[in-house]
Design a protein around this motif. Structure first.
Motif, PDB file in Angstrom:
ATOM      1  N   LEU A 293      97.782 113.116  11.472  1.00 52.50           N
ATOM      2  CA  LEU A 293      97.286 114.327  10.811  1.00 52.50           C
ATOM      3  C   LEU A 293      97.971 115.568  11.367  1.00 52.50           C
ATOM      4  CD1 LEU A 293      93.470 113.517  10.626  1.00 52.50           C
ATOM      5  CD2 LEU A 293      95.058 113.693   8.692  1.00 52.50           C
ATOM      6  N   SER A 294      98.201 115.578  12.664  1.00 60.01           N
ATOM      7  CA  SER A 294      98.903 116.702  13.270  1.00 60.01           C
ATOM      8  C   SER A 294     100.320 116.825  12.719  1.00 60.01           C
ATOM      9  CB  SER A 294      98.938 116.519  14.798  1.00 60.01           C
ATOM     10  OG  SER A 294      99.617 117.579  15.425  1.00 60.01           O
ATOM     11  N   LEU A 295     100.982 115.683  12.516  1.00 60.50           N
ATOM     12  CA  LEU A 295     102.347 115.702  11.987  1.00 60.50           C
ATOM     13  C   LEU A 295     102.393 116.183  10.541  1.00 60.50           C
ATOM     14  CD1 LEU A 295     103.837 112.390  13.462  1.00 60.50           C
ATOM     15  CD2 LEU A 295     104.271 114.733  14.222  1.00 60.50           C
ATOM     16  N   VAL A 296     101.480 115.685   9.707  1.00 62.92           N
ATOM     17  CA  VAL A 296     101.556 116.046   8.281  1.00 62.92           C
ATOM     18  C   VAL A 296     101.131 117.488   8.043  1.00 62.92           C
ATOM     19  CG1 VAL A 296     101.196 113.646   7.574  1.00 62.92           C
ATOM     20  CG2 VAL A 296      99.242 115.194   7.686  1.00 62.92           C
ATOM     21  N   THR A 297     100.380 118.070   8.971  1.00 70.85           N
ATOM     22  CA  THR A 297     100.026 119.475   8.811  1.00 70.85           C
ATOM     23  C   THR A 297     101.086 120.402   9.392  1.00 70.85           C
ATOM     24  OG1 THR A 297      98.706 119.408  10.853  1.00 70.85           O
ATOM     25  CG2 THR A 297      97.550 119.037   8.775  1.00 70.85           C
ATOM     26  N   ALA A 298     101.992 119.849  10.225  1.00 68.62           N
ATOM     27  CA  ALA A 298     103.025 120.674  10.842  1.00 68.62           C
ATOM     28  C   ALA A 298     104.377 120.562  10.147  1.00 68.62           C
ATOM     29  CB  ALA A 298     103.190 120.303  12.321  1.00 68.62           C
ATOM     30  N   TYR A 299     104.629 119.433   9.485  1.00 71.97           N
ATOM     31  CA  TYR A 299     105.945 119.162   8.892  1.00 71.97           C
ATOM     32  C   TYR A 299     105.804 118.826   7.414  1.00 71.97           C
ATOM     33  CZ  TYR A 299     107.396 118.496  13.771  1.00 71.97           C
ATOM     34  OH  TYR A 299     107.639 118.658  15.103  1.00 71.97           O
ATOM     35  N   PRO A 300     106.757 119.219   6.597  1.00 73.37           N
ATOM     36  CA  PRO A 300     106.749 118.797   5.186  1.00 73.37           C
ATOM     37  C   PRO A 300     106.999 117.296   5.088  1.00 73.37           C
ATOM     38  CG  PRO A 300     108.796 119.934   5.718  1.00 73.37           C
ATOM     39  CD  PRO A 300     107.906 120.100   6.911  1.00 73.37           C
ATOM     40  N   SER A 301     106.590 116.699   3.995  1.00 71.37           N
ATOM     41  CA  SER A 301     106.715 115.251   3.833  1.00 71.37           C
ATOM     42  C   SER A 301     108.168 114.791   3.826  1.00 71.37           C
ATOM     43  CB  SER A 301     106.022 114.802   2.549  1.00 71.37           C
ATOM     44  OG  SER A 301     106.593 115.443   1.423  1.00 71.37           O
ATOM     45  N   VAL A 302     109.113 115.693   3.488  1.00 71.33           N
ATOM     46  CA  VAL A 302     110.528 115.308   3.469  1.00 71.33           C
ATOM     47  C   VAL A 302     111.132 115.316   4.862  1.00 71.33           C
ATOM     48  CG1 VAL A 302     110.889 116.079   1.105  1.00 71.33           C
ATOM     49  CG2 VAL A 302     111.206 117.704   2.985  1.00 71.33           C
ATOM     50  N   HIS A 303     110.453 115.908   5.830  1.00 74.22           N
ATOM     51  CA  HIS A 303     110.935 115.904   7.205  1.00 74.22           C
ATOM     52  C   HIS A 303     110.653 114.531   7.808  1.00 74.22           C
ATOM     53  CE1 HIS A 303     111.142 116.834  11.500  1.00 74.22           C
ATOM     54  NE2 HIS A 303     111.749 117.967  11.183  1.00 74.22           N
ATOM     55  N   PRO A 304     111.565 113.974   8.634  1.00 73.80           N
ATOM     56  CA  PRO A 304     111.334 112.644   9.202  1.00 73.80           C
ATOM     57  C   PRO A 304     109.997 112.502   9.922  1.00 73.80           C
ATOM     58  CG  PRO A 304     113.602 113.295   9.576  1.00 73.80           C
ATOM     59  CD  PRO A 304     112.913 114.489   8.989  1.00 73.80           C
ATOM     60  N   LEU A 305     109.571 113.526  10.663  1.00 74.11           N
ATOM     61  CA  LEU A 305     108.290 113.421  11.355  1.00 74.11           C
ATOM     62  C   LEU A 305     107.109 113.551  10.396  1.00 74.11           C
ATOM     63  CD1 LEU A 305     108.936 115.299  14.718  1.00 74.11           C
ATOM     64  CD2 LEU A 305     108.629 112.844  14.347  1.00 74.11           C
ATOM     65  N   GLY A 306     107.274 114.339   9.340  1.00 77.65           N
ATOM     66  CA  GLY A 306     106.245 114.384   8.313  1.00 77.65           C
ATOM     67  C   GLY A 306     106.086 113.026   7.647  1.00 77.65           C
ATOM     68  N   ALA A 307     107.220 112.356   7.396  1.00 77.63           N
ATOM     69  CA  ALA A 307     107.177 111.027   6.793  1.00 77.63           C
ATOM     70  C   ALA A 307     106.497 110.027   7.716  1.00 77.63           C
ATOM     71  CB  ALA A 307     108.595 110.562   6.462  1.00 77.63           C
ATOM     72  N   VAL A 308     106.712 110.169   9.034  1.00 77.08           N
ATOM     73  CA  VAL A 308     106.047 109.300  10.011  1.00 77.08           C
ATOM     74  C   VAL A 308     104.528 109.407   9.861  1.00 77.08           C
ATOM     75  CG1 VAL A 308     105.519 109.080  12.477  1.00 77.08           C
ATOM     76  CG2 VAL A 308     107.896 109.207  11.713  1.00 77.08           C
ATOM     77  N   GLY A 309     104.033 110.632   9.793  1.00 80.26           N
ATOM     78  CA  GLY A 309     102.603 110.833   9.653  1.00 80.26           C
ATOM     79  C   GLY A 309     102.048 110.245   8.382  1.00 80.26           C
ATOM     80  N   HIS A 310     102.746 110.444   7.276  1.00 78.96           N
ATOM     81  CA  HIS A 310     102.256 109.918   5.993  1.00 78.96           C
ATOM     82  C   HIS A 310     102.268 108.388   5.974  1.00 78.96           C
ATOM     83  CE1 HIS A 310     101.559 113.530   3.647  1.00 78.96           C
ATOM     84  NE2 HIS A 310     102.647 114.059   4.158  1.00 78.96           N
ATOM     85  N   ARG A 311     103.269 107.755   6.620  1.00 78.95           N
ATOM     86  CA  ARG A 311     103.295 106.295   6.671  1.00 78.95           C
ATOM     87  C   ARG A 311     102.071 105.742   7.406  1.00 78.95           C
ATOM     88  NH1 ARG A 311     108.973 106.691   7.413  1.00 78.95           N
ATOM     89  NH2 ARG A 311     108.714 106.640   9.667  1.00 78.95           N
ATOM     90  N   LEU A 312     101.727 106.373   8.520  1.00 81.23           N
ATOM     91  CA  LEU A 312     100.577 105.909   9.282  1.00 81.23           C
ATOM     92  C   LEU A 312      99.292 106.053   8.474  1.00 81.23           C
ATOM     93  CD1 LEU A 312      98.023 106.666  11.283  1.00 81.23           C
ATOM     94  CD2 LEU A 312      99.567 104.841  12.042  1.00 81.23           C
ATOM     95  N   LEU A 313      99.137 107.192   7.832  1.00 84.25           N
ATOM     96  CA  LEU A 313      97.909 107.448   7.077  1.00 84.25           C
ATOM     97  C   LEU A 313      97.786 106.579   5.844  1.00 84.25           C
ATOM     98  CD1 LEU A 313      97.923 111.316   7.423  1.00 84.25           C
ATOM     99  CD2 LEU A 313      96.367 109.725   8.558  1.00 84.25           C
ATOM    100  N   ALA A 314      98.912 106.039   5.375  1.00 76.22           N
ATOM    101  CA  ALA A 314      98.901 105.155   4.195  1.00 76.22           C
ATOM    102  C   ALA A 314      98.758 103.684   4.569  1.00 76.22           C
ATOM    103  CB  ALA A 314     100.168 105.344   3.379  1.00 76.22           C
ATOM    104  N   ALA A 315      98.908 103.383   5.869  1.00 78.25           N
ATOM    105  CA  ALA A 315      98.904 101.978   6.307  1.00 78.25           C
ATOM    106  C   ALA A 315      97.483 101.407   6.348  1.00 78.25           C
ATOM    107  CB  ALA A 315      99.551 101.878   7.677  1.00 78.25           C
TER     108      ALA A 315
END
Length: 315
Positions: A293-315
């Motif tokens: 959640l910290s990653l997706v609120t700090a980085y856009p989804s196209v940023h590699p770290l934003g994508a990391v956060g979204h993958r975890l939350l979708a798993a």
């Protein structure tokens, strides 16, 4: 070199000078690590920083026996303590005389506001292809298990890592609201958080933790290049509940595989107790959710770290 994880779009303001004059002064005040000859360095101090993160700037300063060097310069007052903590732990780990599953940053010298390190070529684990990411996650699991199972030096405690999960409840709720996730993802995040809070808390000895082993803090060699991946950025190292480190591990590969590799390698007292392990797993998934959640609120989804956060939350 010790890299800094890519910064969020808006960095906190610097309250320490990070300019050429300050870098030259820090270089002049460097104290060499044991066995390092600073006189052998070919000094070529750049006019500008190579990169800048939340706490530090990376400034190219020359080479030593063909290896590029950078000065990691504190850009905030709070960063001074983080650099000191990092050096203390890296010295201790190197002094153990054991073969670690991952590489460590090479510290060559220290100054009041800076650390001289070798630059590490490669890409961070948030940018590699899925197959490589999976392999690195298992190696990181073994690295963390080895660190957790060893002695824990008296480093300062981190207020947000290795702490009881309930102390992060307010931040979890705030980031969950800010993240604007699909309903299914919100329900999954809330369920994992509740499960973590309901699990038995960590009551064993405080283990040595890296503090922030997310994919942006693991440097993977370029294809064909020799050497292991390197776990970098030890400024958040602390002692406490290993669940927070395992939360960072799950950001690399959100499934059971890295946790299984961790348990197979770890040797701390209680690792074989099924009740202790199941509670640790639940807290780890809660920590992973909090970090995602910290990653997706700090980085856009196209940023590699934003994508990391979204993958975890979708798993």
């Amino acid at each position: 070199m010790i890299r800094v994880a890519r910064a969020a779009p808006s960095l906190p303001p610097a309250d320490l000078p990070v300019d050429l004059r300050h870098v030259e002064l820090q270089c002049a005040r460097l104290r060499a690590e044991e066995g390092v000859e600073l006189d052998a360095i070919d000094w070529r101090i750049a006019k500008t920083a190579r990169a800048e993160g939340w706490d530090n700037a990376l400034w190219p300063v020359g080479t030593l026996r063909g290896r590029s060097l950078v000065l990691r310069v504190a850009r905030r007052e709070v960063s001074r303590a983080l650099l000191g903590r990092e050096v203390t732990v890296l010295r201790r780990l190197r002094g153990l005389g054991i073969q670690l599953p991952m590489g460590l940053p090479t510290v060559l010298g220290t100054a009041d506001d800076a650390v001289l390190v070798e630059w590490i070529d490669g890409v961070t684990a948030d940018e590699v292809e899925p197959a490589v990411r999976a392999r690195v996650a298992v190696v990181l699991a073994r690295m963390l298990a080895t660190i957790h199972s060893g002695p824990a030096p008296e480093v300062g405690l981190n207020p947000v890592r290795g702490v009881p999960l309930e102390t992060r409840a307010e931040s979890f709720a705030a980031d969950l609201e800010r993240a604007v996730l699909p309903a299914e993802a919100v329900q999954r995040a809330e369920a994992r958080w509740r499960a973590g809070l309901a699990a038995a808390p960590w009551e064993a000895r405080a283990l040595l933790l890296h503090g922030d082993p997310h994919p942006g803090n693991v440097v993977v060699p370029q294809p064909g290049a020799p050497g292991p991946a390197t776990l970098i950025d030890w400024g958040d190292t602390t002692r406490g509940d290993p669940a927070s480190d395992l939360g960072g591990l799950l950001l690399h590969l959100p499934c059971d595989a890295p946790l299984t590799a961790y348990r197979e390698t770890a040797a701390w007292t209680g690792i074989d107790d099924q009740q202790i392990w199941e509670a640790l797993e639940a807290r780890a998934w809660a920590w992973a959710t909090r970090m995602a959640l910290s990653l997706v609120t700090a980085y856009p989804s196209v940023h590699p770290l934003g994508a990391v956060g979204h993958r975890l939350l979708a798993a």
